[in-house]
Design an enzyme around this catalytic site. Structure first.
Site, PDB file in Angstrom:
ATOM      1  N   ASP A 172       0.840  -1.196   0.000  1.00  0.00           N
ATOM      2  CA  ASP A 172       0.000   0.000   0.000  1.00  0.00           C
ATOM      3  C   ASP A 172       0.885   1.259   0.000  1.00  0.00           C
ATOM      4  OD1 ASP A 172      -2.756   1.055   0.321  1.00  0.00           O
ATOM      5  OD2 ASP A 172      -1.982   1.840   2.220  1.00  0.00           O
TER       6      ASP A 172
ATOM      7  N   GLU B 145       2.104  -0.323  -4.915  1.00  0.00           N
ATOM      8  CA  GLU B 145       1.154   0.712  -5.337  1.00  0.00           C
ATOM      9  C   GLU B 145       1.961   2.007  -5.461  1.00  0.00           C
ATOM     10  OE1 GLU B 145      -3.067   2.787  -4.040  1.00  0.00           O
ATOM     11  OE2 GLU B 145      -1.502   2.499  -2.574  1.00  0.00           O
TER      12      GLU B 145
HETATM   13  C1  NOJ Z   1      -4.470   2.962  -1.017  1.00  0.00           C
HETATM   14  C2  NOJ Z   1      -5.612   2.034  -0.782  1.00  0.00           C
HETATM   15  O1  NOJ Z   1      -5.917   1.359  -1.974  1.00  0.00           O
HETATM   16  C3  NOJ Z   1      -6.756   2.886  -0.288  1.00  0.00           C
HETATM   17  O2  NOJ Z   1      -7.954   2.176  -0.239  1.00  0.00           O
HETATM   18  C4  NOJ Z   1      -6.382   3.444   1.058  1.00  0.00           C
HETATM   19  O3  NOJ Z   1      -7.385   4.331   1.494  1.00  0.00           O
HETATM   20  C5  NOJ Z   1      -5.067   4.207   0.987  1.00  0.00           C
HETATM   21  N1  NOJ Z   1      -4.072   3.513   0.246  1.00  0.00           N
HETATM   22  C6  NOJ Z   1      -4.514   4.473   2.372  1.00  0.00           C
HETATM   23  O4  NOJ Z   1      -4.085   3.274   2.959  1.00  0.00           O
END
Ligand code: NOJ
Length: 516
Positions: A198, A256
């Protein structure tokens, strides 16, 4: 298969919305486990499970209080082990979601940090004195408002790039890295095939805390210009890759990396760093052949230079569903179906978000039922992400639609009867059967999965390319917005429009095995 992640199709399971095993209206791990045969039959290679860890749910699980356990609402560690074993028996890989940028404010580290400012845990977070009676700098939260929250007891502020209930960790502190190495090992020892990281471009912040000059208005996928994407990340990911490399079975990471500049993304996926990075560029492209081709080409070229496979993402749990982004209604679904054939024929790894294979549209969730902190922290100016998180309609009957025997945590629209897995199964014209056919072809035809790639020039408004391996070649033709075009000679493998035979109408795509 060595380096299986180079051309896999991975299915994102938003756990609370996939399948409910105990009737409480919330999806859970036993629910996922029971539906694994559906995924095997769909033809994907693996799954990515969104966070199922204990969490007070300020951001639906992306606020973790214990990284090495299962929230009782989602099951137990034994349920996780059983799911993993079943998935592996069915030939499905399992990725889990690791959330290293921030914890929950209820995590014991943060509770200690607040209770005792001299505690070692305090230094795991970014507490800083204010400036001129306000926060330390002008950074803003991705969810709206300042990125700093005052800890009244100590008079210091702490950083939160997301909700205040998600305090950011200080990755310059070695305690943090050491803890996460243990967390990774805990799950690798249990047998997971990899991790989705993440917010992977943001763990280290600019230590000088200089003001940022980024534009105030920011979308999900706009680059954060100044304070993230720090050089320390690259050696960290090399250490993580070595750590995972100590385990058998080609374990991997997908980051990500929310950067649109593909050359910057490429730095994260060199052979010694992460295996994959999400590529969100198609989330930004309009339904426009030239723009899509430019975006695909920029990604391919940048990643090829470092030997990494591109990834393709059309939907996830953070963005408006594709048919709706493409204009909604029958036309939106038509375009989304064509886009699916486009990405499934491109070289690299494809991520499919649950329900994408059903052609689900974004749901309007009434304001009083909204749950997403984005909606609340922007005073309703941004609707939030609840509309793409509505549970999956397995059967045709409301209110549970086979997702639950109870009441779904977000209401499933009545007209999703027609969209249900049960209704679409066996209907050759359905979106679900199109996905099944495409995934089966991708599995059985090596050219589609691992063949070379070359653009074909057909006509303005048409995207076309060929994948070739040995003496077999497949053409993928996507008529974005041109007059009907003739398909190349050969065997029609899959089409996004069931009426297609020799010519391809507007907003449709087809795969043709070429006569050699
Ligand atoms: C990316 C995640 O996909 C999202 O759902 C989340 O709110 C943020 N990161 C913070 O963790």
């Amino acid at each position: 298969m060595a380096e299986w992640w180079r051309n896999a199709v991975l299915y994102e399971i938003y756990v609370r919305s996939f399948a409910d095993g105990n009737g409480d209206g919330l999806g859970d791990l036993p629910g996922v486990r029971a539906r694994l045969p559906y995924l095997r039959d769909l033809g994907v290679d693996g799954i990515w499970l969104t966070p199922f860890y204990p969490s007070p749910d300020a951001d639906h699980g992306y606020d973790v209080t214990d990284y090495v356990d299962v929230d009782p609402r989602f099951g137990t560690l034994e349920d996780f082990d059983a799911l993993l074993a079943d998935a592996h028996d069915l030939g499905l890989r399992v990725l889990i979601d690791i959330v290293p940028n921030h914890t929950s404010d209820q995590h014991p580290w943060f509770r200690n940090a607040l209770a005792d400012p001299s505690s070692r845990d305090r230094a795991r977070y970014l507490f800083r004195p204010g400036r001129d009676g306000g926060p330390p700098n002008n950074w803003t939260s991705a969810f709206g408002g300042s990125a700093w929250e005052l800890d009244e007891a100590s008079g210091e502020y702490f950083l939160h790039m997301f909700a205040p209930e998600q305090p950011d960790l200080d990755w310059h502190n070695p305690d943090v890295e050491e803890s996460f190495a243990e967390i990774l090992r805990f799950w690798l020892d249990r047998g997971v095939d990899g991790f989705r990281i993440d917010v992977a471009q943001a763990l280290y912040k600019d230590n000088t805390l200089a003001d940022t000059h980024e534009p105030e208005r920011r979308t999900w996928h706009a680059d954060w210009v100044t304070h993230v994407n720090q050089p320390d990340l690259l050696p960290l990911y090399a250490r993580w890759r070595r750590l995972a490399g100590e385990y058998e079975g080609d374990r991997m990471f997908v980051g990500e990396i929310v950067l649109l500049d593909q050359d910057a993304v490429a730095q994260y996926v060199t052979p010694e760093r992460l295996q994959l990075a999400f590529n969100f560029t198609l989330l930004h492209s309009e339904w426009d052949a030239e723009a899509m081709r430019a975006t695909i080409e920029a990604t391919r070229v940048a990643l090829e230079a470092v030997g990494a496979p591109p990834t393709w993402v059309l939907e996830n749990h953070d963005v408006v569903r594709l048919p709706t982004r493409y204009g909604g209604g029958a036309e939106g679904v038509r375009r989304a179906r064509a886009a699916a054939l486009l990405v499934l024929a491109l070289p690299g790894t494809v991520f499919v978000y649950e329900g994408q294979e059903l052609g689900l549209e974004e749901v309007y969730v009434p304001e009083e039922l909204r749950q997403d902190p984005i909606f609340f922290r922007t005073n309703g100016t941004r609707p939030g992400r609840d509309g793409c998180r509505v549970p999956i309609p397995w059967e045709s009957d409301p209110p549970g639609f086979g997702f639950t025997d109870g009441t779904p945590w977000l209401r499933i629209p009545d007209d999703w009867t027609e969209k249900s897995v049960a209704r679409q199964t066996g209907d050759r014209a359905s979106t679900l059967e199109q996905y099944r056919a495409a995934l089966a072809a991708r599995r059985s035809i090596p050219a589609l999965r691992s063949g070379s790639f070359a653009w074909l020039d057909v006509a303005p408004g048409v995207l076309a390319f060929e994948r070739r391996e040995g003496d077999e070649a497949v053409a993928c033709v996507v008529n974005v917005d041109a007059d009907p075009v003739a398909l190349p000679d050969g065997e029609l493998l899959v089409a996004s429009d069931p009426e297609v035979s020799g010519t391809l109408p507007r907003a449709a795509a087809a795969w043709v095995r070429l006569r050699m």
